[in-house]
Design a protein around this motif. Sequence first.
Motif, PDB file in Angstrom:
ATOM      1  N   UNK A 124       0.825  -1.062  -0.045  1.00  0.00           N
ATOM      2  CA  UNK A 124       0.000   0.076   0.030  1.00  0.00           C
ATOM      3  C   UNK A 124       0.966   1.087  -0.034  1.00  0.00           C
ATOM      4  N   UNK A 125       2.200   1.384   0.129  1.00  0.00           N
ATOM      5  CA  UNK A 125       3.030   2.327   0.164  1.00  0.00           C
ATOM      6  C   UNK A 125       3.787   2.549  -1.344  1.00  0.00           C
ATOM      7  N   UNK A 126       3.457   1.801  -2.250  1.00  0.00           N
ATOM      8  CA  UNK A 126       4.251   1.985  -3.491  1.00  0.00           C
ATOM      9  C   UNK A 126       3.617   2.685  -4.789  1.00  0.00           C
ATOM     10  N   UNK A 127       4.146   3.870  -4.753  1.00  0.00           N
ATOM     11  CA  UNK A 127       3.643   4.848  -5.909  1.00  0.00           C
ATOM     12  C   UNK A 127       4.262   4.541  -7.271  1.00  0.00           C
ATOM     13  N   UNK A 128       3.495   5.145  -8.191  1.00  0.00           N
ATOM     14  CA  UNK A 128       4.123   4.536  -9.633  1.00  0.00           C
ATOM     15  C   UNK A 128       5.409   5.257  -9.735  1.00  0.00           C
ATOM     16  N   UNK A 129       5.970   6.197  -8.968  1.00  0.00           N
ATOM     17  CA  UNK A 129       7.058   7.059  -9.062  1.00  0.00           C
ATOM     18  C   UNK A 129       8.282   6.040  -8.541  1.00  0.00           C
ATOM     19  N   UNK A 130       8.078   5.198  -7.624  1.00  0.00           N
ATOM     20  CA  UNK A 130       9.205   4.338  -7.021  1.00  0.00           C
ATOM     21  C   UNK A 130       9.520   3.310  -7.939  1.00  0.00           C
ATOM     22  N   UNK A 131      10.945   3.419  -8.128  1.00  0.00           N
ATOM     23  CA  UNK A 131      11.619   2.493  -8.975  1.00  0.00           C
ATOM     24  C   UNK A 131      12.232   1.165  -8.266  1.00  0.00           C
ATOM     25  N   UNK A 132      12.707   1.400  -7.042  1.00  0.00           N
ATOM     26  CA  UNK A 132      13.172   0.292  -6.572  1.00  0.00           C
ATOM     27  C   UNK A 132      13.386   0.572  -4.902  1.00  0.00           C
ATOM     28  N   UNK A 133      13.560  -0.444  -4.024  1.00  0.00           N
ATOM     29  CA  UNK A 133      13.710  -0.238  -2.771  1.00  0.00           C
ATOM     30  C   UNK A 133      14.823  -1.460  -2.509  1.00  0.00           C
ATOM     31  N   UNK A 134      16.001  -1.047  -1.989  1.00  0.00           N
ATOM     32  CA  UNK A 134      16.988  -2.032  -1.602  1.00  0.00           C
ATOM     33  C   UNK A 134      17.297  -1.852  -0.018  1.00  0.00           C
ATOM     34  N   UNK A 135      18.064  -2.808   0.376  1.00  0.00           N
ATOM     35  CA  UNK A 135      18.332  -2.698   1.784  1.00  0.00           C
ATOM     36  C   UNK A 135      19.412  -3.368   2.338  1.00  0.00           C
ATOM     37  N   UNK A 136      19.923  -3.145   3.465  1.00  0.00           N
ATOM     38  CA  UNK A 136      21.070  -3.731   3.929  1.00  0.00           C
ATOM     39  C   UNK A 136      21.049  -3.622   5.657  1.00  0.00           C
TER      40      UNK A 136
ATOM     41  N   UNK B 110      11.202  13.794  -9.265  1.00  0.00           N
ATOM     42  CA  UNK B 110      11.336  14.393  -8.182  1.00  0.00           C
ATOM     43  C   UNK B 110      10.219  13.679  -7.135  1.00  0.00           C
ATOM     44  N   UNK B 111      10.765  13.263  -5.868  1.00  0.00           N
ATOM     45  CA  UNK B 111       9.899  12.677  -4.870  1.00  0.00           C
ATOM     46  C   UNK B 111       9.092  13.377  -4.398  1.00  0.00           C
ATOM     47  N   UNK B 112       7.515  13.143  -4.475  1.00  0.00           N
ATOM     48  CA  UNK B 112       6.719  14.079  -3.729  1.00  0.00           C
ATOM     49  C   UNK B 112       6.619  14.026  -2.170  1.00  0.00           C
ATOM     50  N   UNK B 113       6.106  15.034  -1.611  1.00  0.00           N
ATOM     51  CA  UNK B 113       6.173  14.854  -0.093  1.00  0.00           C
ATOM     52  C   UNK B 113       5.338  13.630   0.270  1.00  0.00           C
ATOM     53  N   UNK B 114       4.384  13.160  -0.322  1.00  0.00           N
ATOM     54  CA  UNK B 114       3.807  11.777  -0.067  1.00  0.00           C
ATOM     55  C   UNK B 114       4.808  10.598  -0.116  1.00  0.00           C
ATOM     56  N   UNK B 115       5.699  10.831  -0.987  1.00  0.00           N
ATOM     57  CA  UNK B 115       6.865   9.798  -1.067  1.00  0.00           C
ATOM     58  C   UNK B 115       7.778   9.552   0.165  1.00  0.00           C
ATOM     59  N   UNK B 116       8.131  10.838   0.436  1.00  0.00           N
ATOM     60  CA  UNK B 116       8.976  10.829   1.616  1.00  0.00           C
ATOM     61  C   UNK B 116       8.079  10.462   3.006  1.00  0.00           C
ATOM     62  N   UNK B 117       7.012  10.868   2.957  1.00  0.00           N
ATOM     63  CA  UNK B 117       5.967  10.362   4.254  1.00  0.00           C
ATOM     64  C   UNK B 117       5.994   8.738   4.143  1.00  0.00           C
ATOM     65  N   UNK B 118       5.522   8.201   3.113  1.00  0.00           N
ATOM     66  CA  UNK B 118       5.597   6.604   2.833  1.00  0.00           C
ATOM     67  C   UNK B 118       6.839   6.089   2.966  1.00  0.00           C
ATOM     68  N   UNK B 119       7.959   6.485   2.760  1.00  0.00           N
ATOM     69  CA  UNK B 119       9.288   6.006   3.198  1.00  0.00           C
ATOM     70  C   UNK B 119       9.331   5.867   4.555  1.00  0.00           C
ATOM     71  N   UNK B 120       9.090   7.023   5.210  1.00  0.00           N
ATOM     72  CA  UNK B 120       9.150   7.220   6.620  1.00  0.00           C
ATOM     73  C   UNK B 120       8.250   6.186   7.430  1.00  0.00           C
TER      74      UNK B 120
END
Length: 106
Positions: free
Chosen positions: A18-30, A45-55
Amino acid sequence: MHDIQAKLLLSVQRALLGAVSSRLRAVTCRWEGVGITLRFVFDGEPADLDFEDAGIVAAEVAADFPAPWTVDEDIARLDYPDDLRPGALALWAFRRKESAMTGNPR
């Protein structure tokens, strides 16, 4: 090691629901020691909602890894068709389907 890897990937993938927008290309982690890093890569450019969703995703992962674990998020812009691999972290949790033949994300 494999237990942490599996737990981290499952945690990130669950948190992304539920947190993946059409602008999100990838999520990697370590993880290193007791520190977890999540890297979110956006097309444009990430939107404010993208920053909020990432948080929110980072907070949900943090809930799965209580203290002394820490979770940090890194948000980057890398427009399609630039290669995602050079800045990627060790584990891929999400990658958007992109078609090189048409030049458009799918």
